[in-house]
Design an enzyme around this catalytic site. Structure first.
Site, mmCIF file in Angstrom:
data_model
loop_
_atom_site.group_PDB
_atom_site.id
_atom_site.type_symbol
_atom_site.label_atom_id
_atom_site.label_comp_id
_atom_site.label_asym_id
_atom_site.label_seq_id
_atom_site.Cartn_x
_atom_site.Cartn_y
_atom_site.Cartn_z
ATOM 1 N N GLY A 14 -1.664 -1.292 -10.838
ATOM 2 C CA GLY A 14 -1.993 0.023 -11.056
ATOM 3 C C GLY A 14 -0.395 0.453 -10.398
ATOM 4 O O GLY A 14 0.167 0.191 -10.432
ATOM 5 N N LYS A 223 -6.908 0.213 9.556
ATOM 6 C CA LYS A 223 -5.634 -0.471 9.878
ATOM 7 C C LYS A 223 -5.059 -0.542 11.552
ATOM 8 O O LYS A 223 -4.407 -1.048 11.200
ATOM 9 C CB LYS A 223 -4.638 1.009 9.744
ATOM 10 C CG LYS A 223 -4.825 1.497 8.000
ATOM 11 C CD LYS A 223 -3.701 2.456 7.508
ATOM 12 C CE LYS A 223 -3.807 2.718 6.210
ATOM 13 N NZ LYS A 223 -3.038 4.022 5.547
HETATM 14 N N1 LIG Z 1 -1.264 3.463 -2.805
HETATM 15 C C1 LIG Z 1 -0.389 3.172 -2.448
HETATM 16 O O1 LIG Z 1 0.403 4.621 -1.663
HETATM 17 C C2 LIG Z 1 -0.606 2.227 -1.372
HETATM 18 C C3 LIG Z 1 -1.813 1.269 -1.824
HETATM 19 N N2 LIG Z 1 -2.142 0.671 -1.076
HETATM 20 C C4 LIG Z 1 -2.917 -0.597 -0.558
HETATM 21 O O2 LIG Z 1 -2.731 -0.772 -2.268
HETATM 22 C C5 LIG Z 1 -3.315 -1.793 -2.848
HETATM 23 C C6 LIG Z 1 -3.700 -0.800 -4.612
HETATM 24 O O3 LIG Z 1 -3.795 0.730 -4.217
HETATM 25 P P1 LIG Z 1 -3.513 1.125 -5.447
HETATM 26 O O4 LIG Z 1 -1.898 0.429 -6.250
HETATM 27 O O5 LIG Z 1 -2.846 2.672 -5.177
HETATM 28 O O6 LIG Z 1 -4.780 0.757 -6.531
HETATM 29 P P2 LIG Z 1 -5.318 1.339 -7.829
HETATM 30 O O7 LIG Z 1 -6.174 1.497 -8.521
HETATM 31 O O8 LIG Z 1 -3.737 2.305 -8.909
HETATM 32 O O9 LIG Z 1 -4.687 -0.470 -9.206
HETATM 33 C C7 LIG Z 1 -5.592 -1.251 -8.726
HETATM 34 C C8 LIG Z 1 -5.442 -2.429 -9.671
HETATM 35 O O10 LIG Z 1 -6.418 -3.096 -8.813
HETATM 36 C C9 LIG Z 1 -7.061 -3.802 -10.351
HETATM 37 N N3 LIG Z 1 -8.289 -5.105 -10.069
HETATM 38 C C10 LIG Z 1 -8.633 -4.166 -9.577
HETATM 39 N N4 LIG Z 1 -10.109 -5.498 -9.280
HETATM 40 C C11 LIG Z 1 -9.409 -6.816 -8.951
HETATM 41 C C12 LIG Z 1 -9.682 -8.142 -8.815
HETATM 42 N N5 LIG Z 1 -10.963 -8.562 -8.713
HETATM 43 N N6 LIG Z 1 -9.090 -8.867 -9.711
HETATM 44 C C13 LIG Z 1 -7.236 -8.595 -10.519
HETATM 45 N N7 LIG Z 1 -7.294 -6.964 -10.177
HETATM 46 C C14 LIG Z 1 -7.980 -5.561 -9.881
HETATM 47 C C15 LIG Z 1 -7.277 -3.102 -10.580
HETATM 48 O O11 LIG Z 1 -7.717 -3.019 -12.415
HETATM 49 C C16 LIG Z 1 -6.253 -2.281 -10.540
HETATM 50 O O12 LIG Z 1 -5.510 -2.271 -11.377
HETATM 51 C C17 LIG Z 1 -4.702 -1.173 -2.494
HETATM 52 O O13 LIG Z 1 -5.499 -1.980 -1.888
HETATM 53 C C18 LIG Z 1 -4.118 0.050 -1.732
HETATM 54 O O14 LIG Z 1 -4.710 0.189 -0.270
HETATM 55 C C19 LIG Z 1 -0.995 -0.259 0.513
HETATM 56 C C20 LIG Z 1 -0.254 1.034 1.163
HETATM 57 C C21 LIG Z 1 -0.034 2.296 -0.191
HETATM 58 N N1 LIG Z 2 -5.264 5.475 0.418
HETATM 59 C C1 LIG Z 2 -4.293 5.205 1.906
HETATM 60 C C2 LIG Z 2 -2.598 4.685 1.387
HETATM 61 C C3 LIG Z 2 -1.835 3.578 2.302
HETATM 62 O O1 LIG Z 2 -3.028 2.684 2.866
HETATM 63 C C4 LIG Z 2 -3.179 6.399 2.945
HETATM 64 O O2 LIG Z 2 -3.422 7.311 2.779
HETATM 65 O O3 LIG Z 2 -2.579 5.721 3.751
#
Ligand SMILES: NC(=O)C1=CN([C@@H]2O[C@H](COP(=O)(O)OP(=O)(O)OC[C@H]3O[C@@H](n4cnc5c(N)ncnc54)[C@H](O)[C@@H]3O)[C@@H](O)[C@H]2O)C=CC1
Ligand SMILES: N[C@@H](CC=O)C(=O)O
Length: 371
Positions: A14, A223
């Site tokens: 994602g 967190k």
């Molecule tokens: N977006 C941000 O700014 C930040 C995100 N994170 C963490 O990073 C992680 C991902 O965030 P995003 O990329 O924004 O989310 P997103 O929703 O864009 O991507 C998540 C991905 O995981 C895949 N997925 C879901 N279940 C799965 C499984 N069982 N096996 C394999 N793939 C699976 C989905 O198909 C999707 O491709 C989250 O845990 C979030 O808390 C941490 C810090 C900052």
């Molecule tokens: N959804 C989270 C992403 C980073 O952990 C946030 O808003 O801080």
């Protein structure tokens, strides 16, 4: 410089996962020249399909993923690891999925180090938390998760360094959510309804895949729990008190059937909160981990517009770490706390840390063999 190949099993493509792939492709030559490290992606998976790749196939992953990915069961990934005997494995969890919880121990037992952005594996019960860390020791594997708190900001490593140097840490507080920072920074000074700003935060990929995790305060509570456990505090998620942003009366709106179709109802409640502010105040969603007073809480609160928290912009986090040595002037870390670019870069930094350890072990092994 000799080149060490690192084989990555990527779970999640994602916002963060796809940006990580892009950053590694863009930095491939630099990383090889600077570190003598090359990253391969023999496995790229989302929640339903997986792409198995050979080393020479890995230039255009998106095309290959669309054309050649196949439905999978997790066991098939473990069988692939057994059959191919790939070495220098790192499993990367850039999902937000609970399903990944059942995969960590088998991945470690099949030779993988771990890197995670997903906070859930570090915030389920302490039994799993401790069991995973025991297995990592047995298997001599590393688990890094810097992006669990503050996206690409060096919060966890900074805290770990202080703690391991014997520092007495008394309180950690501030703004820990990038998306809520973005939302309340804008809501405080712009005329737009909260639901519109929320939609922008979702569209920018700042929120969790399910933004209720942000709005309910659960993401910030996770967190705080992760930081507390870094300090060997035996806490569970329930030990963190959450004051719901929308008050108890509107919490039901965060239920699936209402939430997606009725975000406007959130506006009225927050407009009322905004009207109650003094002219020199703004709203901020803060977390407090007070290890002396044993107060662990997240809440929406009014702060002075000219205070450090009141001056935050964008998705900024601001984390204050109070310790015996720093006294009344805390160690402060501030910067973007959400965003796919900064987060992917943080995951890449974790990958490079483990890759360099793998490389060192490889050098030692070679020197032992060659005598
Ligand atoms: N977006 C941000 O700014 C930040 C995100 N994170 C963490 O990073 C992680 C991902 O965030 P995003 O990329 O924004 O989310 P997103 O929703 O864009 O991507 C998540 C991905 O995981 C895949 N997925 C879901 N279940 C799965 C499984 N069982 N096996 C394999 N793939 C699976 C989905 O198909 C999707 O491709 C989250 O845990 C979030 O808390 C941490 C810090 C900052
Ligand atoms: N959804 C989270 C992403 C980073 O952990 C946030 O808003 O801080």
């Amino acid at each position: 410089m000799s080149v060490t190949t690192i084989n990555i099993l990527l779970f999640g493509i994602g916002n963060v996962g796809s940006t990580l792939l892009k950053q590694i492709e863009e930095s491939r030559d630099f990383i090889a020249k600077q570190n003598g490290i090359v990253f391969n992606f023999p496995i790229i998976a989302n929640s339903t399909v997986v792409l198995f790749q050979n080393a020479d196939q890995q230039q255009a992953w998106e095309t290959d993923f669309k054309r050649s990915s196949i439905p999978y069961q997790f066991q098939e990934i473990l069988d692939f690891l057994k059959n191919t005997q790939l070495e220098n494995l790192i499993a990367v969890d850039v999902t937000a999925s609970d399903v990944m919880l059942g995969r960590y121990l088998p991945l470690v037992q099949h030779g993988c180090h771990l890197v995670a952005a997903n906070k859930k594996p570090n915030t389920v019960d302490l039994n799993f938390y401790s069991l995973l860390r025991s297995e990592l020791v047995v298997q001599r594997k590393q688990f890094l998760y810097e992006t669990n708190v503050g996206a690409g900001l060096p919060i966890i490593q900074t805290l770990r360094n202080l703690y391991q140097a014997g520092e007495r840490i008394t309180r950690i507080q501030g703004v820990f959510s990038g998306s809520l920072s973005y939302m309340f920074n804008r809501f405080s000074v712009e005329p737009f309804p909260f639901s519109q700003i929320l939609a922008d935060a979702e569209r920018n990929g700042y929120t969790e895949p399910d933004s209720r995790d942000d709005l309910s305060g659960t993401d910030v509570a996770r967190k705080l729990l992760i930081l507390a456990r870094e300090l060997q505090e035996p806490l569970e998620l329930d030990d963190i008190s959450i004051e719901p942003i929308f008050g108890e009366t509107l919490t039901r709106l965060l239920h699936e059937t209402d939430y997606r179709s009725n975000k406007q109802a959130l506006n009225r409640y927050l407009e009322e909160r905004k009207q109650q502010l003094d002219p020199d105040e703004v709203l901020r969603f803060v977390g407090v981990l007070d290890l002396e007073k044993r107060r662990f809480e997240v809440k929406l609160t009014a702060v002075k517009r000219l205070s450090a928290l009141g001056q935050l912009r964008g998705t900024d986090n601001l984390i204050e770490i109070y310790t015996e040595s720093y006294g009344r002037n805390p160690l402060v870390v501030q910067g973007a706390g959400a965003g796919k670019e900064v987060t992917a870069r943080g995951v890449l930094s974790d990958l490079l840390q483990i890759a360099q350890l793998v490389k060192q072990r490889e050098v030692v092994r070679i020197s032992e063999v060659s005598g």
